[in-house]
Design a protein around this motif. Structure first.
Motif, short mmCIF file in Angstrom:
data_model
loop_
_atom_site.label_atom_id
_atom_site.label_comp_id
_atom_site.label_asym_id
_atom_site.label_seq_id
_atom_site.Cartn_x
_atom_site.Cartn_y
_atom_site.Cartn_z
N ARG A 74 0.83 -1.21 0.00
CA ARG A 74 0.00 0.00 0.00
C ARG A 74 0.87 1.27 0.00
O ARG A 74 0.52 2.27 -0.62
N ALA A 75 1.99 1.22 0.71
CA ALA A 75 2.89 2.36 0.72
C ALA A 75 3.40 2.68 -0.67
O ALA A 75 3.51 3.86 -1.06
N LEU A 76 3.71 1.66 -1.44
CA LEU A 76 4.14 1.87 -2.82
C LEU A 76 3.03 2.51 -3.64
O LEU A 76 3.26 3.46 -4.39
N THR A 77 1.82 2.00 -3.48
CA THR A 77 0.67 2.57 -4.18
C THR A 77 0.47 4.04 -3.81
O THR A 77 0.08 4.86 -4.65
N ALA A 78 0.75 4.38 -2.55
CA ALA A 78 0.57 5.75 -2.09
C ALA A 78 1.68 6.69 -2.56
O ALA A 78 1.57 7.91 -2.35
N GLY A 79 2.73 6.16 -3.15
CA GLY A 79 3.78 7.01 -3.70
C GLY A 79 5.04 7.13 -2.88
O GLY A 79 5.91 7.94 -3.20
N PHE A 80 5.18 6.32 -1.84
CA PHE A 80 6.40 6.37 -1.03
C PHE A 80 7.53 5.65 -1.75
O PHE A 80 7.33 4.66 -2.45
N ARG A 81 8.75 6.16 -1.52
CA ARG A 81 9.94 5.62 -2.20
C ARG A 81 10.89 4.93 -1.23
O ARG A 81 11.86 4.30 -1.66
N VAL A 82 10.64 5.07 0.05
CA VAL A 82 11.42 4.38 1.08
C VAL A 82 10.44 3.80 2.09
O VAL A 82 9.49 4.49 2.50
N VAL A 83 10.65 2.57 2.49
CA VAL A 83 9.94 1.97 3.61
C VAL A 83 10.96 1.66 4.70
O VAL A 83 12.04 1.15 4.41
N GLU A 84 10.60 2.02 5.94
CA GLU A 84 11.42 1.66 7.09
C GLU A 84 10.62 0.74 7.99
O GLU A 84 9.48 1.06 8.36
N ILE A 85 11.21 -0.38 8.37
CA ILE A 85 10.60 -1.32 9.31
C ILE A 85 11.04 -0.91 10.72
O ILE A 85 12.24 -0.77 10.99
N HIS A 86 10.06 -0.73 11.61
CA HIS A 86 10.36 -0.28 12.97
C HIS A 86 10.69 -1.49 13.86
O HIS A 86 9.82 -2.26 14.24
N GLY A 87 11.98 -1.62 14.18
CA GLY A 87 12.42 -2.70 15.04
C GLY A 87 13.03 -2.20 16.33
O GLY A 87 13.78 -2.93 16.98
N ALA A 88 12.70 -0.96 16.72
CA ALA A 88 13.35 -0.32 17.86
C ALA A 88 12.36 -0.02 18.98
O ALA A 88 11.16 -0.29 18.89
N HIS A 89 12.89 0.57 20.05
CA HIS A 89 12.14 1.24 21.12
C HIS A 89 11.13 0.37 21.85
O HIS A 89 10.14 0.87 22.38
N GLY A 90 11.39 -0.93 21.90
CA GLY A 90 10.54 -1.80 22.69
C GLY A 90 9.20 -2.12 22.07
O GLY A 90 8.31 -2.64 22.76
N TYR A 91 9.04 -1.84 20.78
CA TYR A 91 7.84 -2.27 20.08
C TYR A 91 8.03 -3.70 19.59
O TYR A 91 9.06 -4.32 19.87
N LEU A 92 7.07 -4.26 18.88
CA LEU A 92 7.00 -5.71 18.73
C LEU A 92 8.28 -6.36 18.24
O LEU A 92 8.76 -7.33 18.84
N ILE A 93 8.85 -5.87 17.14
CA ILE A 93 10.06 -6.52 16.62
C ILE A 93 11.20 -6.41 17.63
O ILE A 93 11.93 -7.38 17.87
N GLY A 94 11.34 -5.24 18.25
CA GLY A 94 12.37 -5.07 19.28
C GLY A 94 12.13 -5.97 20.48
O GLY A 94 13.08 -6.42 21.13
N GLU A 95 10.86 -6.23 20.80
CA GLU A 95 10.54 -7.14 21.91
C GLU A 95 11.02 -8.56 21.61
O GLU A 95 11.48 -9.26 22.51
N THR A 122 9.61 -9.05 -0.64
CA THR A 122 8.91 -9.74 -1.74
C THR A 122 7.96 -8.81 -2.47
O THR A 122 7.63 -9.07 -3.63
N VAL A 123 7.52 -7.72 -1.82
CA VAL A 123 6.57 -6.81 -2.46
C VAL A 123 7.17 -5.44 -2.74
O VAL A 123 6.63 -4.68 -3.56
N TRP A 124 8.27 -5.12 -2.09
CA TRP A 124 8.90 -3.81 -2.28
C TRP A 124 9.84 -3.90 -3.48
O TRP A 124 10.64 -4.83 -3.59
N PRO A 125 9.78 -2.93 -4.42
CA PRO A 125 10.56 -3.05 -5.66
C PRO A 125 12.07 -3.20 -5.42
O PRO A 125 12.63 -2.61 -4.49
#
Length: 360
Positions: free
Chosen positions: A169-190, A223-226
């Motif tokens: 969806r981010a690509l469809t919306a016109g974004f050119r960079v995606v960042e995955i949040h793996g910090a600050h005690g949120y799920l991936i960081g947990e 797999t979905v990000w260009p």
């Protein structure tokens, strides 16, 4: 010439300078109704001001990949068409100004379902717009947070798919960079830290098991990000609980793996996985973490944390400590900081709105 205002090319994308905006939640989207978590006028005005101020890359705030993945009910989300359309308006305008639009995708884990900070930030229950958070283990963030639901393996894999759907969806919306949040005690960081991950299955215990979810999310997004567009990953280099938590050495090991899985830049922060932790803050206090990752893995990095002055930022980039700087609170205080920095550093004119040409 100023190193801070040299272009930065990652894959096929060229970012016009190395002054970037860090993701900062605004907690200002509708919490209920048909436009739940849709970007509105506040978000447009907020990000547009930093684009016209000369910022090279703007990473939009932590955007939930699911309703349960939001930090607060007023967070942005990216799981339906209305949200995609609301974000497209912002991405299009940023692009028109010569700024690269990026977005941070996130799942808040056990720190989800809290109130807006200016209303105290307390956990919200189902009777007050909230929900029961989920996490790797039934470990609450602190004594005021509820015990979260322990995710099943099937639910873990479903969330990885949600990251991929939001990236699409981010690509469809016109974004050119995606960042995955793996910090600050949120799920991936947990999942990463033994402080918050007490699992005994394939997602807990050893380092390889604890990083498994992070790598699965990266693989799902890739797999979905260009192939020609960059993917970022934000990490807390340490949760400041060494030697019993996530360490800087762990971050270096993870960075090498992330590079193999298609991550192009590591956004290096720290902390957030435990309350009441003593952190020795000061100007640029997190920069050495980024520098170590860059020197030991070769992965490009962005430095963040109390970077406020043009000369300081120039030194970080020119000295090879980081490939770019991410400004947070300083850009809240001063939306046109990049233009002031360019003047002070003698970098020449920063591309900007023709309407402001008389002020150049």
């Amino acid at each position: 010439m100023s190193a801070l205002f040299e272009p930065c090319t990652l894959r096929s994308l060229t970012i016009p300078n190395r002054v970037w905006m860090a993701p900062m939640c605004q907690y200002s989207a509708p919490a209920q109704g048909p436009l739940t978590s849709v970007a509105g006028d506040w978000h447009f005005a907020h990000y547009a001001a930093r684009a016209t101020g000369g910022t090279g890359l703007i990473l939009l705030e932590a955007t939930g990949v699911s309703p349960e993945g939001r930090i607060s009910p007023a967070d942005l989300g990216l799981w339906n068409d209305e949200q995609t359309a609301g974000l497209r308006r912002i991405a299009d305008f940023l692009t028109e100004q010569g700024t690269v639009p990026g977005i941070q995708l996130a799942h808040a884990g056990c720190k989800a379902s809290t109130d807006r900070p200016w209303r105290g930030g307390a956990p919200l229950g189902p009777d007050a717009e909230g929900w029961l958070p989920s996490a790797p283990s039934p470990v609450p963030f602190d004594e005021d947070h509820p015990v979260p639901h322990e995710l099943t393996v099937e639910q873990i894999q479903e969330i990885a798919g949600q990251f991929a759907d939001s990236a699409r969806r981010a690509l469809t919306a016109g974004f050119r960079v995606v960042e995955i949040h793996g910090a600050h005690g949120y799920l991936i960081g947990e999942f990463l830290s033994p402080h918050s991950n007490h699992r005994t299955d394939a997602y807990g215990g050893s380092f390889d098991n604890r990083v498994r979810f992070a790598l699965e999310v990266v693989d799902a997004v890739r797999t979905v990000w260009p192939e020609d567009l960059p993917l970022f990953f934000r990490v807390s280099a340490t949760d400041w609980l060494e030697p019993d938590g996530w360490t800087v050495a762990d971050t270096v090991r993870l960075a090498a793996l992330l590079r193999q899985h298609g991550v192009d830049l590591l956004d290096v922060s720290s902390g957030g996985n435990a309350p009441n932790v003593s952190i020795p803050t000061g100007p640029g206090y997190q920069v050495p973490f980024a520098t170590r990752v860059r020197s030991e893995t070769g992965l490009p990095v962005a430095a963040v944390g109390l970077i406020t002055e043009p000369g300081q930022a120039e030194k970080i980039v020119a000295g090879g400590e980081a490939d770019a700087v991410l400004l947070g609170r300083q850009l809240l205080r001063e939306p046109s900081w990049p233009r002031r920095a360019a003047r002070e550093l003698g970098a020449g004119h920063v591309t900007g709105p023709v309407q402001y040409g008389r002020a150049a």
